[in-house]
Scaffold this motif. Structure first.
Motif, short mmCIF file in Angstrom:
data_model
loop_
_atom_site.label_atom_id
_atom_site.label_comp_id
_atom_site.label_asym_id
_atom_site.label_seq_id
_atom_site.Cartn_x
_atom_site.Cartn_y
_atom_site.Cartn_z
N GLN A 1 129.86 38.25 83.55
CA GLN A 1 128.94 39.35 83.79
C GLN A 1 128.93 40.24 82.55
O GLN A 1 129.96 40.79 82.16
N HIS B 1 140.92 45.08 89.64
CA HIS B 1 139.54 44.82 89.26
C HIS B 1 139.45 43.42 88.66
O HIS B 1 140.46 42.78 88.39
N VAL B 2 138.23 42.95 88.46
CA VAL B 2 138.06 41.60 87.92
C VAL B 2 138.60 41.53 86.50
O VAL B 2 138.59 42.52 85.77
N ARG C 1 133.86 36.79 87.47
CA ARG C 1 133.90 36.92 88.93
C ARG C 1 134.02 35.52 89.53
O ARG C 1 133.00 34.87 89.75
N ALA D 1 140.68 35.97 94.40
CA ALA D 1 140.08 35.78 93.09
C ALA D 1 141.08 36.00 91.97
O ALA D 1 141.15 35.23 91.01
N SER E 1 134.40 45.40 90.29
CA SER E 1 134.30 45.90 88.92
C SER E 1 135.21 47.10 88.74
O SER E 1 135.59 47.76 89.71
N GLY F 1 134.65 39.83 93.67
CA GLY F 1 135.56 40.65 92.90
C GLY F 1 135.01 42.05 92.73
O GLY F 1 133.84 42.33 92.98
N ASN G 1 131.76 34.44 92.30
CA ASN G 1 130.84 35.58 92.39
C ASN G 1 131.37 36.67 93.31
O ASN G 1 130.61 37.37 93.99
N VAL H 1 139.29 39.85 96.83
CA VAL H 1 139.82 40.27 95.53
C VAL H 1 141.17 39.60 95.28
O VAL H 1 141.44 39.08 94.19
#
Length: 403
Positions: free
Chosen positions: A121, A375-376, A358, A73, A365, A363, A361, A70
């Protein structure tokens, strides 16, 4: 002792907010004062775990691989502030006047390219299985009932009341009698059906405004961005493009008993918006469930704090990270069901929730307010671009203005 527990749990949630929330106020002090952001998700989660443990709520240990992923990212999508080089020293007694060398200009790092909408997403959600919900032996979703004399009214299978301790703690409201879930996967206390919607329903109509939850073809739940009229005085609304296809029916999730009262008439997948034409059984407004839109469009800049209103996570705010002509990237919490939710700044609708990005892909939510800003990032379609495209295309929606 009960009072002490109340104070300790309250401090856990306060700590979660102050540690996890971005330093929004720093933006007003000038960009030069902004430090490079440092994300320590493991420390944040450990802090919350410690506070909850002190009042007897045990949670699993932090997975270092998840929190490190996380951190990486988020640091990839938040631009770093370049270090300013020190000014060259001035010689104390030069033999001859010599012009000092000009300080080297630091190279400005290139901002990461904002993601294409298709790469995000999506935040639309399929509904719960209706047959399973209606045959549930506990249809209003109550667990560990502590006040059996209170029975929340069953509105529809997706309007689920909870009063178990896990749901209340995850919603950040451990001392409330009940919390409400309206979208799968979200532990937020969701917005209730407002009284103005109930009044319209008694007249056989559905009311639509910014933040109204909607059902598409009785299969998908999203949130309405805005409602108003176009140049031909037709009643129209806007939501996320990935929520629907042209020809799909639209009903208010707050007055689903009225049935479908709108139809999707056009969409633009590139800008991720759909246009809805409402029928005679629909009313439109610029103020819905405590949220009022005073206009559409505004120049949002990185560092600005914006807020959104969605059916899954209610009202949440976050800092704008980046923007271009079509989309914004910010740290507003959103999840499935919030697609199309209006994003506000100073009372203006500046965008609509599209999805979450993300990187690689990976991370986390946003599913509970205990996460704060951990969070992302969220992708938002710019309302200025949407309005301009509606006018360019003509037809239903052209010349849109708020109700």
């Amino acid at each position: 002792m009960p009072h002490l527990k109340r104070v300790l749990v309250g401090s856990a949630f306060a700590g979660a907010f102050f540690i996890g929330a971005p330093a929004a106020g720093a933006a007003d002090a000038g960009a030069a004062e902004l430090p490079n952001p440092v994300v320590d998700s493991a420390g944040f989660v450990d802090h919350v775990r410690g506070e909850l443990s002190s009042v007897g709520v045990d949670t699993p240990e932090v997975d270092a691989q998840v929190t490190d992923a996380v951190d990486d990212a988020l640091n990839q999508v938040v631009p770093q502030v370049p270090e300013v080089p020190e000014a060259p020293a001035v010689p104390s007694a030069p033999a001859a006047p010599v012009a000092p060398a000009a300080p080297a200009v630091p190279e400005v790092p290139e901002l990461p390219v904002l993601p294409e909408v298709e790469a995000t997403q999506e935040f639309a959600t399929d509904l719960y299985d209706q047959a399973e919900a209606l045959t549930n032996p506990n249809p209003i979703g109550l667990q560990e009932l502590t006040q059996p004399e209170f029975k929340p009214v069953q509105v529809d299978p997706n309007y689920v009341w909870r009063n178990d301790m896990f749901s209340k703690v995850a919603a950040g409201k451990p001392f409330d009698d009940f919390v409400l879930h309206r979208a799968p996967g979200s532990f937020f206390d969701a917005p209730r059906v407002p009284e103005e919607s109930n009044r319209a329903m008694t007249q056989g109509k559905s009311l639509y405004g910014p933040g109204t939850p909607i059902y598409i073809n009785d299969q998908t739940m999203c949130t309405l961005t805005m409602a108003g009229t176009d140049a031909e005085s037709r009643k129209v609304g806007v939501t996320a493009g990935h929520c629907a296809e042209v020809g799909d029916s639209v009903a208010s999730a707050d007055s689903w008993q009225v049935g479908p009262t709108g139809t999707v008439v056009s969409k633009n997948a590139a800008l991720d918006y759909s246009v809805i034409e409402f029928g005679s059984d629909a009313e439109v407004t610029n103020s819905y469930n405590g949220v009022t839109a005073h206009g559409v469009g505004s120049d949002v800049q990185p560092g600005d704090v914006v807020c959104k209103r969605g059916v899954a996570t209610g009202t949440t705010c976050g800092m704008t990270l980046m923007k271009d002509d079509k989309i914004q990237l910010n740290q507003v919490c959103a999840t499935v069901g919030d697609s199309g939710a209006p994003v506000f700044r100073n009372g203006q609708i500046v965008g609509a929730i599209s999805g979450g990005i993300r990187p690689g892909n990976i991370g986390v939510s946003c599913i509970t307010p205990l996460q704060g800003a951990l969070h992302v990032p969220t992708v938002v379609s710019n309302s200025d671009a949407v309005i301009a495209d509606m006018n360019r295309r003509g037809g239903v929606g052209a010349g849109f203005k708020l109700a």
